[in-house]
Scaffold this motif. Structure first.
Motif, short mmCIF file in Angstrom:
data_model
loop_
_atom_site.label_atom_id
_atom_site.label_comp_id
_atom_site.label_asym_id
_atom_site.label_seq_id
_atom_site.Cartn_x
_atom_site.Cartn_y
_atom_site.Cartn_z
N TYR A 19 5.50 -1.89 -11.80
CA TYR A 19 4.82 -0.66 -12.21
C TYR A 19 5.32 -0.26 -13.59
O TYR A 19 6.50 -0.44 -13.92
CB TYR A 19 5.10 0.48 -11.22
N GLU A 32 -0.09 -0.22 -11.61
CA GLU A 32 0.41 -1.40 -10.93
C GLU A 32 0.03 -2.66 -11.70
O GLU A 32 -1.08 -2.77 -12.21
CB GLU A 32 -0.17 -1.46 -9.51
N LYS A 81 0.83 -1.21 0.00
CA LYS A 81 0.00 0.00 0.00
C LYS A 81 0.86 1.26 0.00
O LYS A 81 0.57 2.24 -0.70
CB LYS A 81 -0.91 -0.02 1.23
N SER A 83 2.15 6.94 -6.80
CA SER A 83 1.21 7.98 -7.21
C SER A 83 1.91 9.34 -7.22
O SER A 83 1.76 10.13 -8.16
CB SER A 83 0.01 8.00 -6.25
N LYS A 123 2.34 1.84 -3.41
CA LYS A 123 1.32 2.39 -4.31
C LYS A 123 1.15 3.89 -4.07
O LYS A 123 1.01 4.67 -5.02
CB LYS A 123 0.00 1.66 -4.08
#
Length: 421
Positions: free
Chosen positions: A216, A164, A145, A152, A148
């Motif tokens: 990614y 992702e 998390k 961003s 991620k």
């Protein structure tokens, strides 16, 4: 004879067209399945996987997803009934199904850990404290998390849109499916021109030297020659970020990677793995708190609409109102493209009063996304053009400072807001 050939050709073209459309619909459905699973919307995921199977009834991947979803939903039902043994049995079935959703396997393993902890709690309390300490894995859902969240920010900094990908959801990199083709053996990952052994891992641990924990890429939005794929790897226990921009086939079917030269990317990944990563929002909130509120929405609207704070009475007295709401994963039209972070939505009534979508950076600034209030351009309905236009919205996001808007001026607008955030 010519007539028969013409009919045969027509049937062949028609069959090809339907196959292509079916393949595209299948891909879209499976993407929605993965998105729904990430959001833990399992009923929606079931519906989407059923649609995927309508297009490809014999597809093993979709069948495996469907089985896993069935077992996982049964486990949740049994947990509600407090039938831990039956729940555990269903969770094991999810894990044992190969070639399905890695995310569902991850969920199941975590739930199994919790059940194992609860069923052995009595015996564990009798062990020495050192034995009772839970060993944290190198990689886990919390670190996933945080990566991620960082990616961003990285997307905005680099003005590139990174998405992702996983072991069951690969990116198309000039025809190569990554990481799928590496795991299947179609291609071999090479570092410094030497082949390496790599496997997917939800924990950062495994038998091979390279443990791939995240992927990614901006390949879906970048032009030819400007695409990147990042492999986030635990190499012999150490965090490493590898990059490839390879756009053509190579001898031995190698996909050549090298360690990234972006030190910020490498250092933040190392901090996430090491457990000492601090997100931008967390750093900002440590200095000053800017909670979401009607007052903050009013300040954002004043600055975003270039309104003079002294003239807020005009808006307050006009026959308009604004509905406030939040969305953690706002989809731009029906393109399948979602905003990369939670946004507050300020929707004017009538619509001519304007639409504002922003993310509270919690440091006196907001990131404004220029999402249109109308989608009259037919290109929005085109699968390719619409997606490109949606990514343009994300790439055109701008940050504005709202800290200098006086509270008393913003307070005059609070009365025109319906709802809260």
């Amino acid at each position: 004879m010519k007539k028969k050939m013409g009919v045969a050709l027509f049937l062949l073209v028609t069959l090809f067209t339907f196959s292509a459309c079916g393949g595209e619909a299948y891909d879209q459905s499976m993407k929605k399945v993965n998105d729904a699973i990430k959001e833990r919307k399992f009923i929606q995921a079931d519906i989407y996987v059923e649609k995927a199977l309508e297009k490809k009834p014999k597809d093993l991947t979709a069948q495996n997803y469907q089985k896993q979803l069935s077992f996982y939903r049964k486990s949740l039902d049994e947990l509600e009934k407090k039938n831990q043994d039956l729940a555990l049995s269903n969770l094991k079935q999810v894990v044992e199904i190969k070639g399905g959703s890695a995310k569902l396997v991850s969920y199941a393993k975590k739930d199994m850990e919790k059940l194992g902890t609860s069923t052995t709690k009595t015996s564990e309390t009798s062990k020495p404290k050192e034995e009772n300490k839970k060993t944290e894995t190198v990689w886990n859902a919390d670190k996933e998390k945080k990566l991620k969240q960082y990616m961003s920010d990285f997307s905005r900094t680099m003005k590139q849109q990174y998405e992702e990908y996983t072991s069951s959801n690969s990116v198309d990199m000039y025809g190569a499916k990554l990481p799928e083709d590496v795991f299947s053996g179609k291609h071999k990952m090479a570092v410094n021109e030497q082949p390496v052994e790599i496997e997917w891992s939800d924990t950062g641990e495994g038998k091979l030297p390279y443990q791939l924990v995240a992927v990614y890429s901006d390949a879906a939005t970048q032009s030819y020659g400007a695409k990147h794929v990042y492999f986030f790897v635990i190499k012999n226990g150490q965090p490493k970020v590898f990059i490839t921009q390879q756009n053509q086939g190579m001898p031995n079917n190698y996909i050549h990677f090298s360690e990234t030269e972006n030190q910020d990317l490498q250092q933040n990944f190392a901090q996430i793995v090491g457990g000492n990563f601090v997100a931008k929002e967390d750093k900002a909130s440590a200095t000053k708190d800017y909670p979401n509120s009607k007052l903050l929405a009013a300040k954002a609207m004043i600055k975003a609409f270039n309104q003079n704070p002294a003239d807020t009475d005009n808006i307050g007295q006009a026959n308009v109102s604004y509905d406030l709401s939040t969305d953690a994963s706002y989809e731009i039209w029906t393109t399948g493209v979602h905003l990369p972070e939670e946004v507050t939505i300020v929707a004017g009534s009538p619509t001519a009063a304007g639409l504002l979508m922003y993310h509270n950076n919690n440091d006196g600034t907001v990131t404004v996304y220029p999402v249109p209030s109308h989608y009259q351009d037919h290109d929005w309905d085109d699968p390719v053009k619409g997606k490109a236009m949606a990514y343009d919205v994300i790439n055109q996001a701008r940050q504005i400072d709202i800290s200098d808007v006086p509270d008393d001026a913003a307070q005059k607008l609070v009365a025109v807001f319906n709802g809260d955030v």
